[in-house]
Design a protein around this motif. Structure first.
Motif, short mmCIF file in Angstrom:
data_model
loop_
_atom_site.label_atom_id
_atom_site.label_comp_id
_atom_site.label_asym_id
_atom_site.label_seq_id
_atom_site.Cartn_x
_atom_site.Cartn_y
_atom_site.Cartn_z
N TYR A 9 55.38 85.61 -33.27
CA TYR A 9 55.86 84.64 -34.25
C TYR A 9 57.07 83.91 -33.68
N PRO A 10 56.89 82.65 -33.23
CA PRO A 10 58.03 81.90 -32.70
C PRO A 10 59.03 81.57 -33.82
N GLU A 11 60.30 81.73 -33.49
CA GLU A 11 61.38 81.43 -34.43
C GLU A 11 62.48 80.71 -33.66
N GLY A 12 62.34 79.39 -33.52
CA GLY A 12 63.31 78.62 -32.74
C GLY A 12 63.20 78.94 -31.26
N GLU A 28 48.44 83.52 -27.17
CA GLU A 28 49.85 83.34 -27.50
C GLU A 28 50.16 83.51 -28.98
N ARG A 29 49.21 84.12 -29.72
CA ARG A 29 49.44 84.36 -31.15
C ARG A 29 49.15 85.80 -31.54
N ALA A 30 47.95 86.32 -31.21
CA ALA A 30 47.60 87.66 -31.68
C ALA A 30 46.55 88.32 -30.80
N ILE A 36 62.56 88.65 -29.16
CA ILE A 36 62.61 88.42 -27.72
C ILE A 36 63.12 87.00 -27.50
N LYS A 37 64.12 86.87 -26.64
CA LYS A 37 64.75 85.57 -26.40
C LYS A 37 63.92 84.72 -25.44
N THR A 38 62.74 84.40 -25.87
CA THR A 38 61.85 83.51 -25.11
C THR A 38 60.72 83.08 -26.03
N LEU A 39 59.90 82.18 -25.56
CA LEU A 39 58.77 81.68 -26.35
C LEU A 39 57.52 82.53 -26.09
N PRO A 40 56.52 82.43 -26.97
CA PRO A 40 55.32 83.26 -26.84
C PRO A 40 54.64 83.18 -25.46
N ARG A 63 59.37 86.76 -32.42
CA ARG A 63 59.23 88.12 -32.94
C ARG A 63 57.90 88.66 -32.43
N LEU A 64 57.96 89.78 -31.74
CA LEU A 64 56.77 90.51 -31.32
C LEU A 64 56.58 91.62 -32.35
N VAL A 65 55.50 91.52 -33.10
CA VAL A 65 55.23 92.48 -34.17
C VAL A 65 54.04 93.34 -33.76
N SER A 66 54.20 94.64 -33.93
CA SER A 66 53.14 95.61 -33.65
C SER A 66 52.78 96.29 -34.97
N ARG A 67 51.51 96.19 -35.35
CA ARG A 67 51.06 96.81 -36.61
C ARG A 67 49.86 97.70 -36.32
N VAL A 68 50.00 98.95 -36.71
CA VAL A 68 48.92 99.93 -36.53
C VAL A 68 48.41 100.33 -37.90
N ARG A 69 47.09 100.33 -38.03
CA ARG A 69 46.46 100.80 -39.26
C ARG A 69 45.53 101.95 -38.92
N ILE A 70 45.73 103.05 -39.62
CA ILE A 70 44.89 104.23 -39.42
C ILE A 70 44.29 104.60 -40.77
N ARG A 71 42.97 104.70 -40.79
CA ARG A 71 42.28 105.08 -42.03
C ARG A 71 42.03 106.59 -41.98
N ILE A 72 42.77 107.29 -42.83
CA ILE A 72 42.64 108.75 -42.91
C ILE A 72 42.04 109.06 -44.28
N TYR A 73 40.97 109.84 -44.27
CA TYR A 73 40.23 110.03 -45.50
C TYR A 73 40.59 111.29 -46.29
N THR A 74 41.35 112.19 -45.70
CA THR A 74 41.71 113.40 -46.44
C THR A 74 43.21 113.42 -46.67
N LYS A 75 43.61 113.80 -47.88
CA LYS A 75 45.03 113.83 -48.22
C LYS A 75 45.78 114.87 -47.40
N VAL A 76 45.14 115.98 -47.07
CA VAL A 76 45.80 117.02 -46.28
C VAL A 76 46.23 116.44 -44.93
N VAL A 77 45.32 115.76 -44.26
CA VAL A 77 45.64 115.15 -42.98
C VAL A 77 46.72 114.09 -43.15
#
Length: 152
Positions: A99-102, A80-82, A9-13, A106-120
């Motif tokens: 994450y400011p870069e000059g 302005e960080r997380a 994104i062409k701007t600051l946090p 960078r706007l980062v989206s991270r999703v974590r899903i805990r799935i306990y069965t291999k079939v799913v």
């Protein structure tokens, strides 16, 4: 299962953060495909096209409200960080990080899903991720579009 997606994104946090903290139903929206969010009852109206001062006071322990489905509890908020949400306690987390870069961020989206069965994991996860990808990608682009727009 973990997914990571990002946009530059062409701007600051400081110009992106207000859009994140005002997310939610009857707040700023989700900046994705409003017609789908509304059809599934997640939002009751369109996403905002401006910063809403009344929704800038989000704090850890608050929730981001949704129409149908569980609200998203805010677990971590580092201005302005997380922002880390935990829609399903112990099983699903969603982090937005800046994450400011000059002269851009960078706007980062991270999703974590805990799935306990291999079939799913092997059968259902790819289907869910395909839908999630479409909506999340539009959300990131929607935030970018709004944050890069000059404020009046």
């Amino acid at each position: 299962m973990t997914t990571t997606r990002a946009v530059s994104i062409k701007t600051l946090p400081g110009s992106i953060w207000p859009w994140l903290v005002q997310m939610g139903d009857r707040r700023g929206g989700l900046y994705s495909y409003d017609i789908l969010d509304r059809a599934f009852g997640i939002l009751s109206g369109p996403s905002a096209g401006r910063i809403l001062p009344e929704f800038q006071g989000l704090a850890a322990g608050d929730v981001i409200p949704l129409g149908k489905g569980p609200d998203w509890p805010v677990r971590i908020l580092d201005a302005e960080r997380a922002m880390v949400l935990e829609p399903v306690s112990g099983r699903v987390s969603w982090c937005f990080a800046l994450y400011p870069e000059g002269d851009h961020t960078r706007l980062v989206s991270r999703v974590r899903i805990r799935i306990y069965t291999k079939v799913v994991l092997w059968i259902l996860a790819p289907l869910v991720d395909a839908c999630w990808f479409v909506m999340e990608r539009r959300m990131l682009k929607g935030i970018r579009q709004r944050a890069e727009k000059p404020r009046k």
